[in-house]
Motif scaffolding. Structure first.
Motif, PDB file in Angstrom:
ATOM      1  N   VAL A   8      28.071  88.739 -29.381  1.00  0.00           N
ATOM      2  CA  VAL A   8      28.985  88.190 -28.373  1.00  0.00           C
ATOM      3  C   VAL A   8      30.090  89.203 -28.074  1.00  0.00           C
ATOM      4  O   VAL A   8      30.728  89.735 -28.980  1.00  0.00           O
ATOM      5  CB  VAL A   8      29.612  86.864 -28.866  1.00  0.00           C
ATOM      6  CG1 VAL A   8      30.658  86.360 -27.868  1.00  0.00           C
ATOM      7  CG2 VAL A   8      28.539  85.810 -29.078  1.00  0.00           C
ATOM      8  N   GLN A  66      26.467  82.620 -22.945  1.00  0.00           N
ATOM      9  CA  GLN A  66      26.985  82.572 -24.326  1.00  0.00           C
ATOM     10  C   GLN A  66      27.105  83.951 -24.970  1.00  0.00           C
ATOM     11  O   GLN A  66      27.630  84.079 -26.069  1.00  0.00           O
ATOM     12  CB  GLN A  66      26.133  81.633 -25.207  1.00  0.00           C
ATOM     13  CG  GLN A  66      24.687  81.998 -25.332  1.00  0.00           C
ATOM     14  CD  GLN A  66      23.839  81.286 -24.276  1.00  0.00           C
ATOM     15  OE1 GLN A  66      24.321  80.956 -23.193  1.00  0.00           O
ATOM     16  NE2 GLN A  66      22.577  81.068 -24.594  1.00  0.00           N
ATOM     17  N   ARG A  99      32.402  86.225 -23.633  1.00  0.00           N
ATOM     18  CA  ARG A  99      33.532  85.298 -23.555  1.00  0.00           C
ATOM     19  C   ARG A  99      34.635  86.067 -22.836  1.00  0.00           C
ATOM     20  O   ARG A  99      35.174  87.042 -23.380  1.00  0.00           O
ATOM     21  CB  ARG A  99      33.942  84.948 -24.990  1.00  0.00           C
ATOM     22  CG  ARG A  99      35.144  84.052 -25.107  1.00  0.00           C
ATOM     23  CD  ARG A  99      35.308  83.510 -26.528  1.00  0.00           C
ATOM     24  NE  ARG A  99      35.645  84.522 -27.504  1.00  0.00           N
ATOM     25  CZ  ARG A  99      36.590  84.390 -28.453  1.00  0.00           C
ATOM     26  NH1 ARG A  99      37.279  83.278 -28.556  1.00  0.00           N
ATOM     27  NH2 ARG A  99      36.815  85.355 -29.311  1.00  0.00           N
TER      28      ARG A  99
END
Ligand code: SAM
Length: 160
Positions: A29, A55, A58
């Motif tokens: 991520v 996902q 961010r």
């Protein structure tokens, strides 16, 4: 380095983010911060068009320093700094806290259009980058290399 967790300050339109995502594990991520929501809208498009699921990234709109202060200690394999050059010194302090032992702290624009190496250049951005290059080189917690490609990439590893 098989990164699973990367933080970035200065999302821009997502060019660096795309390269970071390409180098991460499939379940990694990217957390990326930018003051400009419009830049992040374009970055979101860039990542989506490249096939990355939501996902995997961010995007946080806000000041790099404010957001870094809220991120988890030792929670990142790599921290990439490309936001406000005048804040590079404060980014370094936060990045040392955020990166895990053995992780990397990377500053873009470490040569700053060749101004860093020219002592007559004393504007706030140049002075801040010059100071960070010197601090990184002498900090016992770090080992570093200044890669003279493009506008310069300063890479520092937090020693395990
Ligand atoms: C050089 S661009 C980033 C380019 C991006 N890393 C890329 O390769 O596509 C710098 C970005 O930092 C953002 N920025 C400037 N000051 C900032 C701050 N204090 N906090 C967070 N982002 C900031 C700007 O809005 C801009 O999008």
């Amino acid at each position: 380095m098989q990164a699973r967790s990367v933080a970035e300050v200065g999302t821009g339109t997502g060019v660096s983010g795309l390269w970071l995502l390409r180098g991460m594990q499939d379940d990694g991520v990217l957390t990326s911060v930018d003051l400009e929501a419009e830049h992040q809208r374009l970055a979101r498009e860039t990542f989506s068009e490249a096939g990355y699921a939501p996902q995997r990234f961010r995007l946080i709109a806000g000041s790099g320093l404010d957001v870094m202060a809220r991120l988890t200690d030792a929670g990142y394999d790599l921290v990439f700094l490309d936001g406000d050059k005048a804040e590079y010194g404060e980014y370094l302090e936060q990045a040392v806290r955020l990166v895990r032992p053995g992780g990397l702290i990377v500053f873009d624009n470490a040569l700053w259009h060749d101004r860093v190496a020219d002592p007559s250049q004393r504007d706030p951005e140049t002075a801040a980058i010059r100071d960070v290059v010197q601090r990184v080189a002498t900090d016992d917690r770090l080992r570093s290399v200044l890669v003279p490609l493009g506008d310069g990439l300063l890479v520092a590893q937090l020693l395990p």
